[in-house]
Design a protein around this motif. Structure first.
Motif, PDB file in Angstrom:
ATOM      1  N   PHE A 395      34.507  50.804  39.865  1.00  0.00           N
ATOM      2  CA  PHE A 395      33.983  49.428  39.940  1.00  0.00           C
ATOM      3  C   PHE A 395      34.940  48.501  40.682  1.00  0.00           C
ATOM      4  CE2 PHE A 395      33.242  45.152  38.216  1.00  0.00           C
ATOM      5  CZ  PHE A 395      31.910  45.008  38.600  1.00  0.00           C
ATOM      6  N   LEU A 411      27.157  44.340  37.373  1.00  0.00           N
ATOM      7  CA  LEU A 411      27.398  44.429  35.936  1.00  0.00           C
ATOM      8  C   LEU A 411      26.153  44.079  35.134  1.00  0.00           C
ATOM      9  CD1 LEU A 411      30.949  42.822  35.585  1.00  0.00           C
ATOM     10  CD2 LEU A 411      30.311  45.150  34.967  1.00  0.00           C
ATOM     11  N   ARG A 431      28.751  44.543  25.618  1.00  0.00           N
ATOM     12  CA  ARG A 431      29.798  44.610  26.646  1.00  0.00           C
ATOM     13  C   ARG A 431      31.147  44.652  25.961  1.00  0.00           C
ATOM     14  NH1 ARG A 431      31.011  40.302  31.600  1.00  0.00           N
ATOM     15  NH2 ARG A 431      32.583  41.583  32.654  1.00  0.00           N
ATOM     16  N   GLU A 435      34.228  46.199  33.045  1.00  0.00           N
ATOM     17  CA  GLU A 435      33.065  46.992  33.437  1.00  0.00           C
ATOM     18  C   GLU A 435      32.722  48.046  32.388  1.00  0.00           C
ATOM     19  OE1 GLU A 435      36.680  48.931  35.414  1.00  0.00           O
ATOM     20  OE2 GLU A 435      35.976  46.951  34.858  1.00  0.00           O
TER      21      GLU A 435
END
Length: 519
Positions: A395, A411, A431, A435
């Motif tokens: 990422f 994302l 989350r 990432e």
């Protein structure tokens, strides 16, 4: 005097005492000699002039700040500036800060800008652009312990992004610093506009309608003086000092009032004062007390009672009152404030649990939900729990190749794809940070957890987000570390997150774009 004494005084007592005191004082004033009255009135007139000057200076400074902020907003909205600031391109920023556009703008306006300075978000100094050459401003610099930075750092939330300004003393002149945040809510840094206030102070003469003389106490020079001041003995002179926020004296303003005009005004006020105090005050005192009680004291007591009741309950029932319009406005303002507080409490409660970018729960909610699941299956030994740690492959390289704006969108899209890969409403996605995401699968056996892991991988692959810097795929992919425990295995439950993290590490080192599960 002890401040604890004042809360014990009621408004009614204060009004009666104040009226009696005023009547007594004014009767005593009328009894004393004319010189005492004249001196008192002179002092009152001087205070009035000082207040008039302060109000006028406030208006001048507000207009100066408004012009400066308008210039600053126009300036920082330039595409070349935003791009250079974002890339920390100091050479380009230096050219922009000294662009002829700035000089042209300044020459056509009522502000005199001496220098522009840029600061990063952490208040570290970036560079300075000079727009004029005649003034030395090197000695004026905002260090990390500078008063303006300390004052700005004390601000919280939205208040942190407001314009901050104030007058300051440099070794060479009096300056005004206006600091404008760059980047809006997502704060990126600050631009400081340093302004010379000498240009604006002559406007004071028009506002107060008196002749003036302005002395700069830094340079010890007269910067402005009315031309028609010839014989100073004919004028009554009032001295007024202009301070900086650091309480340094910057300017001294002399206000010239013709003696004849001033004395005549004092005599007129003196005669009216004696007449009014002797004839009128005693007669109207009772009427005023009754009137104030009906119009002010009684409605105010009722309003206080209503506000106290609503403040304790924080209910939806509005505060009502009787009396003057201001009481109604105060009641309406209080009702509005309570409604805002309730909305803000609801909004803050929601925001504290959601990730703003991906619109899924944040790390705090993950930890809470995981603890709930562990406690629940610990009470039912036959049940099981699966946990998946998920990371977007390469990422950082994606961000370097496509930019942070596309990275944020990536994302968000991946988060929603993972969410689509879950099978049941009880399955959870949040989350974990950066990432990295976490999926929690309550009451799921190992076979089911592997099926869901495959489903998540396929949902992300189906997005087909191009990733030219990836070393495993032409499109954005993810790696997944899967851990699984039974409710009876308390040791496994205690290290569930660590096991999932280790499996994620192994998934990455086994080629990525896959899930890995080793129990």
């Amino acid at each position: 005097m002890n401040n604890k004494f004042f809360p014990k005084i009621t408004i009614q007592t204060l009004i009666i005492s104040s009226l009696l005191l005023i009547i007594g004082v004014m009767l005593l004033v009328s009894y004393f000699s004319g010189k005492t009255i004249v001196r008192s009135l002179q002092t009152r007139e001087e205070e009035f002039i000082h207040e008039l000057v302060n109000i006028s200076l406030k208006q001048i400074n507000e207009q100066l700040q408004e012009d400066t902020v308008e210039f600053g907003n126009h300036f920082i909205e330039r595409d070349d500036f935003i791009k250079a600031f974002k890339q920390q391109d100091l050479d380009t920023l230096k050219k922009i800060l000294t662009d002829p556009f700035i000089s042209g703008y300044i020459n056509a306006s009522s502000i005199s800008i001496e220098a522009l300075r840029l600061y990063r978000k952490d208040w570290s100094f970036m560079l300075e652009g000079r727009t004029k050459g005649q003034m030395m401003v090197e000695d004026y610099a905002l260090e990390t312990d500078h008063e303006v930075i300390q004052a700005a750092k004390k601000r919280q939330g939205k208040d942190r992004l407001r314009i901050f300004s104030g007058s300051w003393k440099s070794q060479h002149d009096a300056l005004r610093s206006v600091i404008i945040p760059i980047g809006g809510i997502w704060l990126k840094g600050y631009i400081e506009i340093i302004v010379n206030t000498n240009l604006n102070l002559p406007m004071l003469e028009k506002k107060i309608a008196h002749s003036i003389s302005i002395k700069n106490l830094i340079t010890n020079t007269i910067t402005y003086q009315t031309k028609n001041i010839e014989n100073r003995d004919k004028y009554y002179i009032i001295h007024h000092l202009i301070h900086s926020l650091a309480n340094h004296n910057l300017f001294e303003v002399d206000i010239f009032i013709p003696q004849q005009e001033f004395v005549a005004k004092i005599d007129e006020i003196q005669n009216k004062t004696i007449f009014i105090t002797v004839v009128s005050n005693t007669l109207i005192a009772v009427f005023v007390l009754i009137f104030l009680h009906l119009l002010l004291i009684r409605p105010l007591k009722q309003l206080r009672k209503e506000i106290h009741k609503r403040a304790e309950e924080l209910s939806d029932e509005p505060v009502c009152t009787k009396g003057l319009r201001e009481f109604h406005q105060l009641a309406n303002d209080f009702n509005y404030l309570v409604s805002i507080v309730k909305k803000q409490n609801d909004t803050l409660a929601e925001l504290s649990r959601m990730d703003n970018l991906t619109q899924i729960p944040n790390r705090r909610v993950i930890d809470e939900f995981l603890q709930i699941c562990i406690k629940r299956i610990s009470r039912t030994p036959g049940n099981s729990l699966a946990l998946a740690m998920i990371d977007i492959d390469y990422f950082k390289k994606y961000n370097d190749s496509y930019g942070h704006q596309d990275g944020d969108k990536c994302l968000s899209d991946v988060a929603q794809a993972i969410k689509q890969g879950l099978k049941r409403e009880t399955d959870f996605i949040g989350r974990y940070g950066g990432e990295e995401f976490t999926a929690i699968l309550p009451a799921t056996d190992l076979a089911g957890a592997k099926i869901i892991s495959e489903s998540i991988l396929e949902q992300v692959r189906a997005l087909k987000i191009p990733h030219q810097s990836s070393e495993v795929s032409d499109y954005v992919s993810i790696s997944l570390g899967l851990a699984w425990c039974k409710g009876s295995d308390t040791e496994c439950l205690s290290r569930l997150v660590k096991q999932a993290d280790e499996n994620l590490y192994k998934a990455k080192h086994s080629g990525r774009n896959q899930y890995y599960c080793h129990l």
